[in-house]
Design an enzyme around this catalytic site. Structure first.
Site, mmCIF file in Angstrom:
data_model
loop_
_atom_site.group_PDB
_atom_site.id
_atom_site.type_symbol
_atom_site.label_atom_id
_atom_site.label_comp_id
_atom_site.label_asym_id
_atom_site.label_seq_id
_atom_site.Cartn_x
_atom_site.Cartn_y
_atom_site.Cartn_z
ATOM 1 N N HIS A 240 0.860 -1.027 -0.002
ATOM 2 C CA HIS A 240 0.097 0.478 -0.086
ATOM 3 C C HIS A 240 0.788 1.180 -0.371
ATOM 4 C CE1 HIS A 240 0.761 0.658 3.899
ATOM 5 N NE2 HIS A 240 0.548 -0.983 4.333
ATOM 6 N N CYS A 256 4.214 -4.802 7.178
ATOM 7 C CA CYS A 256 3.902 -4.956 5.329
ATOM 8 C C CYS A 256 4.628 -3.888 4.511
ATOM 9 C CB CYS A 256 2.526 -3.598 5.262
ATOM 10 S SG CYS A 256 0.802 -3.862 5.867
#
Lengths: 280, 215
Positions: A240, A256
């Site tokens: 992301h 992440c």
């Protein structure tokens, strides 16, 4: 409120003061985390109904002890992905109806692969074939889970894309037909919450209610190895964006991979099921 | 013949592999890149799942497997199974086949698929005492009466085109009216041909949804 479970109690003790505030901030920035699906605890059988995008009627009884292969579930007895760094011919498949997942061709059922993941069509990569059977990567815990599904009733397609995340150099590279089309410096998991290495895939493309810190979130079929849950979610690792460019090149996330805006734009066009190689 | 009884015998017998040898693939001839041959000796689907054994597939040179069975089951008995596959062809041969409940017997059963075309042959095969054609035409179906269970069917030289364009050739496909669900026994099956290239995977459509991820 951000909650998490750290697998290693020593880490839990050390991190209590240092990571929770950061986690809270990250979750707030990620749009308040939205609606938390039921049954997000790690282990056990995945919930039916809402957790997999509504392909099972809410309230319907769960199949006896056969978990759904989703990011929320754990599949016991699934064969491990033995070739965690191997490329494939790009074959991806979508089950047109929920299909049983077996530990070997015609063997023991270990899960059910639903037609949807997080509200999007399920697309999983084929990593091996035997006769009419296909071995696919699963989006469930434990990391590296795979399973055999019958080839009938599958919609097949070809993706020319692969993504490689080089943890050592904190770099993400996008390939199309084995040719590099983009390379970016990214942020990866910190020392206590590392980004898990292995072969996984793009599971979904989400547009969170809040566009900050990222208008698009790309969950992968892998999970944090140190966080059983995170923010009420199952510890799913994702690609992301991130508004503060100073993080790129650093190991600061909870697992992440934070990518620059142009990388996110390119990655959001990559078909679901495309392989993602995370190497140390 | 009850479910549990048959299942128990199958499980006990376990389709034991007494000899299993796989040859390493050799260099391919000029087969198309997307051609793949595959073969298996025997499989059972339905209440009693038996995976295809032995099974091979190849997109390049010859791959072979041999399976020697000594144990017998109530449902199906086959003593020797040989399968081979290469990119453009496949073959399966099974010897001494017997399905006692259907009174089906054969000294040898084989299926071959080459260049997208298939054939099957039977040696000294009989159903309820009646001899079966040595080279049955594709998709020859005869009824099978199983005492106490009802009517099933036997399809000889079953030829079926897969969704990807390849051809399946199965020498014998026997559907038995097992209570609750039909059991299907497939004996000697070969697949070949050039698979149609799959279409391009679609670009994803973002789903409006929040998932807490490991930021």
């Amino acid at each position: 409120m951000a909650t998490r479970i750290v697998r290693d109690p020593r880490r839990a003790g050390r991190s209590a003061g240092g990571l929770v505030p950061a986690a809270t901030a990250a979750l707030l920035l990620l749009g308040g985390c939205g609606t938390t699906p039921a049954g997000t605890a790690s282990g056990g059988t995945a919930p039916t109904g809402t957790a997999t995008g509504g392909q099972t009627a809410p309230g319907a009884p769960a199949p006896a002890r056969i978990p759904q292969a989703t990011t929320f579930g754990t599949v016991s007895g699934a064969p491990r992905d033995a070739s965690s760094d191997g490329a494939t011919d790009g074959l991806v498949v979508h089950p047109e109806r929920a299909v049983p997942v077996f530990d070997r061709p015609g063997g023991r059922p270990v899960a059910t692969l639903p037609t949807e993941q997080l509200g999007a069509p399920t697309w999983v990569p084929v990593v091996e074939s035997s006769g009419g059977w296909r071995r696919v990567l699963l989006p469930s815990r434990p990391n590296g889970s795979s399973g055999w599904i019958p080839g009938d009733g599958l919609r097949a397609a070809h993706t020319p894309y692969t993504v490689r995340v080089d943890l050592a150099h904190r770099r993400l590279t996008l390939f199309r037909s084995a040719k590099e089309t983009g390379r970016w410096t990214v942020a990866i998991g910190g020392a206590k919450t590392p980004t898990p290495p292995g072969r996984t895939f793009l599971m979904a493309t989400l547009a969170p209610a809040k566009r900050t810190p990222s208008p698009i979130v790309l969950p992968l079929g892998t999970h944090s190895a140190t966080l059983d849950t995170f923010g009420g979610g199952p510890g799913t690792v994702a690609l992301h964006g991130w508004p503060d460019a100073s993080v790129f090149g650093k190991a600061v996330t909870h697992g992440c991979v934070r990518v620059p805006e142009d990388a996110l734009r390119a990655l959001s066009r990559v078909p679901l099921g495309s392989l993602v190689f995370i190497t140390g | 013949m009850s479910h549990s009884h048959v299942a128990g015998r199958l499980t006990a017998a376990g389709l034991l592999v007494t000899a299993l040898v796989a040859a390493a693939p050799t260099a391919s001839a000029a087969a198309p890149r997307d051609a793949e041959g595959a073969a298996y000796g025997l499989t059972v689907t339905g209440p009693l799942d038996v995976p295809p054994v032995p099974a091979v597939s190849s997109r390049s040179g010859d791959v072979t497997k041999h399976l020697l069975r000594e144990d017998h089951t109530d449902l199906v008995d086959a003593s020797a199974l040989d399968v081979s596959a290469a990119a453009d062809r496949a073959r399966s041969a099974v010897a001494r086949v017997a399905v006692p409940s259907a009174k089906l017997r054969a000294d040898a059963v084989s299926a071959e698929c080459r260049g997208g075309r298939g054939s099957a042959s039977l040696a000294r095969a009989s159903l309820a005492g009646r001899s079966l054609d040595v080279s049955p035409p594709p998709n020859t179906t005869v009824p099978v009466d199983v005492p106490g269970l009802g009517r099933g069917s036997l399809t000889l030289n079953k030829q079926q085109r897969r969704a990807d364009g390849r051809l399946d050739v199965t020498a014998m496909e026997l559907r038995l009216p097992v209570p609750g669900d039909a059991a299907t026994i497939r004996i000697a099956s070969a697949t070949c041909g050039r698979a149609a290239a799959p279409p391009k995977a679609p670009a994803p459509t973002p789903v409006k949804r929040d998932l807490p991820v490991t930021g």
